[in-house]
Design a protein around this motif. Structure first.
Motif, short mmCIF file in Angstrom:
data_model
loop_
_atom_site.label_atom_id
_atom_site.label_comp_id
_atom_site.label_asym_id
_atom_site.label_seq_id
_atom_site.Cartn_x
_atom_site.Cartn_y
_atom_site.Cartn_z
N UNK A 1 47.06 44.65 27.48
CA UNK A 1 47.75 45.37 28.54
C UNK A 1 48.55 44.40 29.42
N UNK A 2 49.69 44.86 29.88
CA UNK A 2 50.49 44.13 30.86
C UNK A 2 50.16 44.67 32.25
N UNK A 3 50.35 43.84 33.26
CA UNK A 3 49.97 44.22 34.62
C UNK A 3 51.01 43.76 35.63
N UNK A 4 51.05 44.46 36.74
CA UNK A 4 51.79 43.98 37.92
C UNK A 4 51.12 44.56 39.16
N UNK A 5 51.18 43.82 40.28
CA UNK A 5 50.50 44.24 41.51
C UNK A 5 51.44 44.93 42.49
N UNK A 6 50.86 45.75 43.37
CA UNK A 6 51.55 46.31 44.53
C UNK A 6 50.68 46.01 45.75
N UNK A 7 51.12 45.08 46.58
CA UNK A 7 50.35 44.82 47.80
C UNK A 7 50.93 45.54 49.00
N UNK A 8 52.17 46.03 48.89
CA UNK A 8 52.84 46.63 50.06
C UNK A 8 52.03 47.76 50.73
N UNK A 9 51.47 48.73 49.99
CA UNK A 9 50.77 49.81 50.69
C UNK A 9 49.49 49.36 51.37
#
Length: 331
Positions: free
Chosen positions: A269-277
């Motif tokens: 699996x590929x991943x990416x983060x969202x820290x903004x919220x």
């Protein structure tokens, strides 16, 4: 007879590999001090994003991933580590001490984890038209639990709310001139830290929007669309969270994040983060209340998917040289 490497050499090599850990805006906010028999991990507050991350939550998560990577490197080298977290209340920036435990050969699972660390990268592109296997996602939740945190898989009926919260957080942060200046300072950089242009996302829309990495500091703030067109419908989302919202739990949350990211590589699996919220109090509280049902404190939103086989992987984000992140203290 081949002489075995000294503890100091083994520790120095492991903390160098720990620099492969991802960090918010690639700030790499850690400093290692290697002694003859132990390594110490410190938070580098000079690299904290004071507008984006005033509480240091993302800094601690980033350092936690580096700590987890160092442990993987040591264990794979046949030296299972002994870790003491936040060992000195008088030194709050001393996050951990690592010593070498009893030597033990690395098994195949640990070797795969080590190999995953070497090739892992953040992938912000739209994914292939293929849903991630549910059993792989379930395994990621177990990995997070084993590492001391929790991973909530966002249900399909919750995706719209996550979309809204990411957009709302982006709008609130985009209205802050200090945030825009800080973002500009750490992106579009031709250096070994920050985010260079070739690793940043394209303008192709997706169901959950990613951070706008190109804020125009001279432009008037504008509203962020609540519902961009769907281009990433095969992604799955999850919220990494913990039982408390404090530094010890953020550090363990970072270790769990590192374990999840490496497991995702192993599972294809590929991943990416969202820290903004999580960076904005209002959206963080709504994540906790409406997505986690008040059962945890959100640390990060993660996006999982199957990388498109038709596109080459994005370039890896550069890292600072080891002599900038590590200091060796002789006995």
């Amino acid at each position: 007879m081949v002489e075995s490497a000294s503890d100091e050499t083994v520790l120095r090599e492991a903390v160098a590999l720990a620099s492969l850990a991802p960090s918010i805006h690639n700030t790499q906010p850690w400093q290692w001090i290697v002694h003859p028999e132990q390594a110490e991990l410190y938070a580098d507050r000079e690299r904290q994003l004071t507008a984006t991350d005033p509480d240091g939550r993302s800094l601690m998560l980033s350092c936690g991933v580096a700590l987890q990577h160092a442990q993987v490197a040591l264990a794979a080298a046949g030296h299972p580590p002994e870790v003491e977290r936040l060992p000195d209340p008088g030194q709050p920036d001393l996050l951990a001490r690592i010593r070498l435990g009893t030597p033990a050969p690395a098994g195949p699972d640990l070797v795969r984890e080590y190999q995953s660390m070497l090739i892992r990268h953040t992938d912000r592109r739209p994914f292939a038209p293929q849903y991630p296997p549910q059993d792989a996602l379930d395994e990621l939740t177990s990995v997070a639990e084993d590492a001391g945190a929790h991973l909530h898989l966002v249900r399909p009926d919750q995706v719209t709310l996550v979309n809204l919260l990411v957009s709302r957080a982006g709008g609130i942060e985009g209205d802050d001139p200090e945030y825009r200046a800080e973002l500009a300072a750490w992106t579009h950089r031709d250096s070994a830290d920050g985010l260079p242009p070739d690793v940043l996302p394209s303008d192709e829309p997706r169901r959950v929007p990613i951070r706008d990495f190109t804020p125009d500091d001279d432009a008037e703030p504008t509203e962020v669309p609540d519902a961009p067109p769907v281009a990433d419908e095969y992604a799955r989302y999850a919220v990494l969270h913990g039982d408390r919202d404090d530094e010890p739990h953020w550090l363990r949350g970072g270790e769990a994040l590192g374990a999840v990211l490496l497991a995702a590589v192993r599972l294809g699996l590929a991943t990416s983060p969202f820290s903004d919220p999580v960076e904005v109090m209002a959206t963080r509280e709504k994540l906790a209340r409406d997505i986690l049902a008040g059962l945890g404190h959100p640390y990060l939103v993660l996006r999982f998917g199957v990388a498109s086989p038709e596109a080459p992987p994005p370039p890896r984000t550069p890292r600072r040289p080891a002599d900038e992140t590590t200091r060796v203290e002789p006995e």
